[in-house]
Motif scaffolding. Structure first.
Motif, PDB file in Angstrom:
ATOM      1  N   GLY A  37      23.993 -18.094 -18.801  1.00  0.00           N
ATOM      2  CA  GLY A  37      25.375 -17.783 -18.451  1.00  0.00           C
ATOM      3  C   GLY A  37      26.353 -18.252 -19.518  1.00  0.00           C
ATOM      4  N   LEU A  38      26.132 -19.467 -20.019  1.00  0.00           N
ATOM      5  CA  LEU A  38      27.017 -19.960 -21.078  1.00  0.00           C
ATOM      6  C   LEU A  38      26.863 -19.137 -22.357  1.00  0.00           C
ATOM      7  CD1 LEU A  38      26.684 -23.822 -20.568  1.00  0.00           C
ATOM      8  CD2 LEU A  38      28.646 -22.356 -20.002  1.00  0.00           C
ATOM      9  N   TRP A  39      25.642 -18.717 -22.631  1.00  0.00           N
ATOM     10  CA  TRP A  39      25.403 -17.875 -23.807  1.00  0.00           C
ATOM     11  C   TRP A  39      26.176 -16.567 -23.686  1.00  0.00           C
ATOM     12  CZ3 TRP A  39      21.795 -13.507 -24.146  1.00  0.00           C
ATOM     13  CH2 TRP A  39      21.629 -13.024 -25.453  1.00  0.00           C
ATOM     14  N   LYS A  40      26.139 -15.950 -22.495  1.00  0.00           N
ATOM     15  CA  LYS A  40      26.875 -14.693 -22.291  1.00  0.00           C
ATOM     16  C   LYS A  40      28.379 -14.902 -22.416  1.00  0.00           C
ATOM     17  CE  LYS A  40      23.672 -12.620 -18.952  1.00  0.00           C
ATOM     18  NZ  LYS A  40      23.532 -12.238 -17.522  1.00  0.00           N
ATOM     19  N   LEU A  41      28.874 -16.041 -21.956  1.00  0.00           N
ATOM     20  CA  LEU A  41      30.318 -16.288 -22.008  1.00  0.00           C
ATOM     21  C   LEU A  41      30.815 -16.654 -23.410  1.00  0.00           C
ATOM     22  CD1 LEU A  41      31.001 -18.344 -18.741  1.00  0.00           C
ATOM     23  CD2 LEU A  41      31.635 -15.981 -19.210  1.00  0.00           C
ATOM     24  N   PRO A  46      29.527  -8.041 -29.464  1.00  0.00           N
ATOM     25  CA  PRO A  46      28.721  -7.348 -30.486  1.00  0.00           C
ATOM     26  C   PRO A  46      27.446  -8.114 -30.861  1.00  0.00           C
ATOM     27  CG  PRO A  46      31.034  -7.261 -31.089  1.00  0.00           C
ATOM     28  CD  PRO A  46      30.930  -8.169 -29.901  1.00  0.00           C
ATOM     29  N   GLU A  47      27.531  -9.448 -30.895  1.00  0.00           N
ATOM     30  CA  GLU A  47      26.326 -10.231 -31.178  1.00  0.00           C
ATOM     31  C   GLU A  47      25.330 -10.156 -30.030  1.00  0.00           C
ATOM     32  OE1 GLU A  47      26.776 -14.252 -32.638  1.00  0.00           O
ATOM     33  OE2 GLU A  47      28.686 -13.698 -33.565  1.00  0.00           O
ATOM     34  N   LEU A  48      25.838 -10.160 -28.798  1.00  0.00           N
ATOM     35  CA  LEU A  48      24.958 -10.016 -27.637  1.00  0.00           C
ATOM     36  C   LEU A  48      24.255  -8.656 -27.670  1.00  0.00           C
ATOM     37  CD1 LEU A  48      27.224 -11.427 -24.767  1.00  0.00           C
ATOM     38  CD2 LEU A  48      25.215 -12.524 -25.746  1.00  0.00           C
ATOM     39  N   ALA A  49      25.009  -7.619 -28.038  1.00  0.00           N
ATOM     40  CA  ALA A  49      24.464  -6.258 -28.058  1.00  0.00           C
ATOM     41  C   ALA A  49      23.385  -6.101 -29.124  1.00  0.00           C
ATOM     42  CB  ALA A  49      25.584  -5.251 -28.268  1.00  0.00           C
ATOM     43  N   GLU A  50      23.441  -6.889 -30.209  1.00  0.00           N
ATOM     44  CA  GLU A  50      22.382  -6.830 -31.219  1.00  0.00           C
ATOM     45  C   GLU A  50      21.051  -7.294 -30.645  1.00  0.00           C
ATOM     46  OE1 GLU A  50      23.494  -9.105 -34.643  1.00  0.00           O
ATOM     47  OE2 GLU A  50      25.325  -7.945 -34.981  1.00  0.00           O
ATOM     48  N   ARG A  51      21.097  -8.309 -29.780  1.00  0.00           N
ATOM     49  CA  ARG A  51      19.864  -8.846 -29.195  1.00  0.00           C
ATOM     50  C   ARG A  51      19.413  -8.056 -27.974  1.00  0.00           C
ATOM     51  NH1 ARG A  51      18.723 -14.839 -29.258  1.00  0.00           N
ATOM     52  NH2 ARG A  51      18.102 -14.871 -31.436  1.00  0.00           N
ATOM     53  N   VAL A  58      27.735  -2.120 -21.132  1.00  0.00           N
ATOM     54  CA  VAL A  58      28.392  -2.357 -19.841  1.00  0.00           C
ATOM     55  C   VAL A  58      29.786  -2.915 -20.107  1.00  0.00           C
ATOM     56  CG1 VAL A  58      26.222  -2.745 -18.607  1.00  0.00           C
ATOM     57  CG2 VAL A  58      27.429  -4.689 -19.616  1.00  0.00           C
ATOM     58  N   SER A  59      30.609  -2.898 -19.087  1.00  0.00           N
ATOM     59  CA  SER A  59      31.973  -3.416 -19.257  1.00  0.00           C
ATOM     60  C   SER A  59      31.928  -4.938 -19.436  1.00  0.00           C
ATOM     61  CB  SER A  59      32.831  -3.064 -18.039  1.00  0.00           C
ATOM     62  OG  SER A  59      32.429  -3.831 -16.922  1.00  0.00           O
ATOM     63  N   PRO A  60      32.883  -5.463 -20.187  1.00  0.00           N
ATOM     64  CA  PRO A  60      32.927  -6.926 -20.355  1.00  0.00           C
ATOM     65  C   PRO A  60      33.075  -7.660 -19.015  1.00  0.00           C
ATOM     66  CG  PRO A  60      34.340  -5.875 -21.971  1.00  0.00           C
ATOM     67  CD  PRO A  60      33.877  -4.799 -21.033  1.00  0.00           C
ATOM     68  N   GLY A  61      33.803  -7.069 -18.093  1.00  0.00           N
ATOM     69  CA  GLY A  61      33.952  -7.691 -16.773  1.00  0.00           C
ATOM     70  C   GLY A  61      32.618  -7.865 -16.072  1.00  0.00           C
ATOM     71  N   PHE A  62      31.768  -6.828 -16.120  1.00  0.00           N
ATOM     72  CA  PHE A  62      30.441  -6.900 -15.511  1.00  0.00           C
ATOM     73  C   PHE A  62      29.627  -8.002 -16.175  1.00  0.00           C
ATOM     74  CE2 PHE A  62      25.954  -5.589 -15.425  1.00  0.00           C
ATOM     75  CZ  PHE A  62      25.752  -5.488 -14.061  1.00  0.00           C
ATOM     76  N   LEU A  63      29.687  -8.077 -17.474  1.00  0.00           N
ATOM     77  CA  LEU A  63      28.938  -9.083 -18.216  1.00  0.00           C
ATOM     78  C   LEU A  63      29.403 -10.492 -17.852  1.00  0.00           C
ATOM     79  CD1 LEU A  63      26.750  -9.316 -20.399  1.00  0.00           C
ATOM     80  CD2 LEU A  63      28.597  -9.388 -22.083  1.00  0.00           C
ATOM     81  N   TYR A  64      30.713 -10.688 -17.743  1.00  0.00           N
ATOM     82  CA  TYR A  64      31.240 -12.017 -17.428  1.00  0.00           C
ATOM     83  C   TYR A  64      30.973 -12.414 -15.975  1.00  0.00           C
ATOM     84  CZ  TYR A  64      33.508 -11.607 -21.957  1.00  0.00           C
ATOM     85  OH  TYR A  64      33.755 -11.450 -23.299  1.00  0.00           O
ATOM     86  N   VAL A  65      30.976 -11.438 -15.069  1.00  0.00           N
ATOM     87  CA  VAL A  65      30.654 -11.742 -13.671  1.00  0.00           C
ATOM     88  C   VAL A  65      29.190 -12.170 -13.548  1.00  0.00           C
ATOM     89  CG1 VAL A  65      30.333 -10.683 -11.385  1.00  0.00           C
ATOM     90  CG2 VAL A  65      32.470 -10.358 -12.624  1.00  0.00           C
ATOM     91  N   THR A  66      28.303 -11.451 -14.241  1.00  0.00           N
ATOM     92  CA  THR A  66      26.891 -11.867 -14.197  1.00  0.00           C
ATOM     93  C   THR A  66      26.709 -13.244 -14.824  1.00  0.00           C
ATOM     94  OG1 THR A  66      26.346 -10.726 -16.259  1.00  0.00           O
ATOM     95  CG2 THR A  66      26.015  -9.499 -14.199  1.00  0.00           C
ATOM     96  N   ALA A  67      27.480 -13.548 -15.866  1.00  0.00           N
ATOM     97  CA  ALA A  67      27.407 -14.873 -16.485  1.00  0.00           C
ATOM     98  C   ALA A  67      27.864 -15.949 -15.502  1.00  0.00           C
ATOM     99  CB  ALA A  67      28.254 -14.912 -17.747  1.00  0.00           C
ATOM    100  N   ALA A  68      28.935 -15.683 -14.774  1.00  0.00           N
ATOM    101  CA  ALA A  68      29.429 -16.653 -13.791  1.00  0.00           C
ATOM    102  C   ALA A  68      28.402 -16.876 -12.684  1.00  0.00           C
ATOM    103  CB  ALA A  68      30.754 -16.169 -13.209  1.00  0.00           C
ATOM    104  N   PHE A  69      27.772 -15.790 -12.216  1.00  0.00           N
ATOM    105  CA  PHE A  69      26.740 -15.935 -11.182  1.00  0.00           C
ATOM    106  C   PHE A  69      25.528 -16.693 -11.718  1.00  0.00           C
ATOM    107  CE2 PHE A  69      28.513 -12.100  -8.766  1.00  0.00           C
ATOM    108  CZ  PHE A  69      29.153 -12.915  -7.850  1.00  0.00           C
ATOM    109  N   ASP A  70      25.194 -16.470 -12.961  1.00  0.00           N
ATOM    110  CA  ASP A  70      24.094 -17.220 -13.574  1.00  0.00           C
ATOM    111  C   ASP A  70      24.395 -18.715 -13.548  1.00  0.00           C
ATOM    112  OD1 ASP A  70      22.603 -14.958 -14.162  1.00  0.00           O
ATOM    113  OD2 ASP A  70      23.230 -14.860 -16.265  1.00  0.00           O
ATOM    114  N   ILE A  71      25.586 -19.080 -13.974  1.00  0.00           N
ATOM    115  CA  ILE A  71      25.960 -20.500 -14.027  1.00  0.00           C
ATOM    116  C   ILE A  71      25.988 -21.109 -12.623  1.00  0.00           C
ATOM    117  CG2 ILE A  71      27.837 -22.096 -14.591  1.00  0.00           C
ATOM    118  CD1 ILE A  71      28.472 -20.171 -16.962  1.00  0.00           C
ATOM    119  N   LEU A  72      26.607 -20.412 -11.690  1.00  0.00           N
ATOM    120  CA  LEU A  72      26.679 -20.923 -10.320  1.00  0.00           C
ATOM    121  C   LEU A  72      25.290 -21.065  -9.699  1.00  0.00           C
ATOM    122  CD1 LEU A  72      29.782 -18.978  -8.971  1.00  0.00           C
ATOM    123  CD2 LEU A  72      29.638 -21.405  -9.558  1.00  0.00           C
ATOM    124  N   GLY A  73      24.436 -20.072  -9.928  1.00  0.00           N
ATOM    125  CA  GLY A  73      23.081 -20.152  -9.389  1.00  0.00           C
ATOM    126  C   GLY A  73      22.298 -21.305  -9.993  1.00  0.00           C
ATOM    127  N   GLY A  74      22.415 -21.488 -11.299  1.00  0.00           N
ATOM    128  CA  GLY A  74      21.706 -22.579 -11.960  1.00  0.00           C
ATOM    129  C   GLY A  74      22.164 -23.943 -11.476  1.00  0.00           C
TER     130      GLY A  74
END
Length: 179
Positions: A37-41, A46-51, A58-74
């Motif tokens: 989650g921290l990596w996504k945030l 563009p660097e994320l898309a290379e990997r 996907v939209s940046p909002g979708f990416l940041y929401v999944t990052a927030a859920f990752d952090i909260l879940g962890g």
């Protein structure tokens, strides 16, 4: 004729190995989810898309929401057990991680990226192991809060005669208006 068992049933105590194994898995899940989650945030898109190309599609909002859920879940998988504050929340967080990973699997399969899902299946299995273990096999008892001590004062006793309470149940005060 029936025979009665003379053995006393003792409550089942899980082994220390199971507790330790669950804590290790909880720590690994926390490290993986929070780190991801921290990596996504913190990494530019563009660097994320290379990997991982899907991150750029996907939209940046979708990416940041999944990052927030990752952090909260962890955090939720580890902290309640480690602090013993409402440890049942670790079970719920583990089930939330399962839902998050199942959503990721569905997302990748519908996009034709099924080859990207083995790690997600591993995360589902580890999260289910934590939910099962902390729910039924090796639950952690919640921390017992120390209660604030209350100063108690003795209650006034009623004077009673053998016939019962009299009209004057309490002693008179010896203040200004009394005899």
């Amino acid at each position: 004729m029936t025979t009665e068992s003379t053995e006393r049933e003792l409550p089942h105590q899980p082994s220390n190995g199971l507790h330790i194994g669950l804590l290790i898995v909880q720590g690994l899940l926390a490290l993986t989810f929070v780190g991801g989650g921290l990596w996504k945030l913190n990494t530019p898109i563009p660097e994320l898309a290379e990997r991982m190309p899907w991150m750029g599609q996907v939209s940046p909002g979708f990416l940041y929401v999944t990052a927030a859920f990752d952090i909260l879940g962890g955090l939720g998988v580890l902290l309640p057990s480690a602090t013993r504050i409402k440890p049942v929340l670790a079970v719920l967080a583990a089930l939330g991680c399962v839902a998050l990973m199942v959503g990721a699997i569905v997302f990748h399969v519908t996009r034709g990226e099924a080859a990207n899902t083995p790690f997600n299946f591993l995360m589902v299995a580890l999260s289910l192991f934590v939910a099962w273990g902390r729910r039924s096999k090796a639950p952690i008892a919640p921390r017992v809060r120390a209660r604030a001590t209350r100063r108690t004062y003795p209650r006034a006793r009623r004077r009673t005669s053998s016939a019962g309470p009299t009209a004057r149940s309490f002693p008179r005060s010896r203040g200004a208006g009394s005899r």
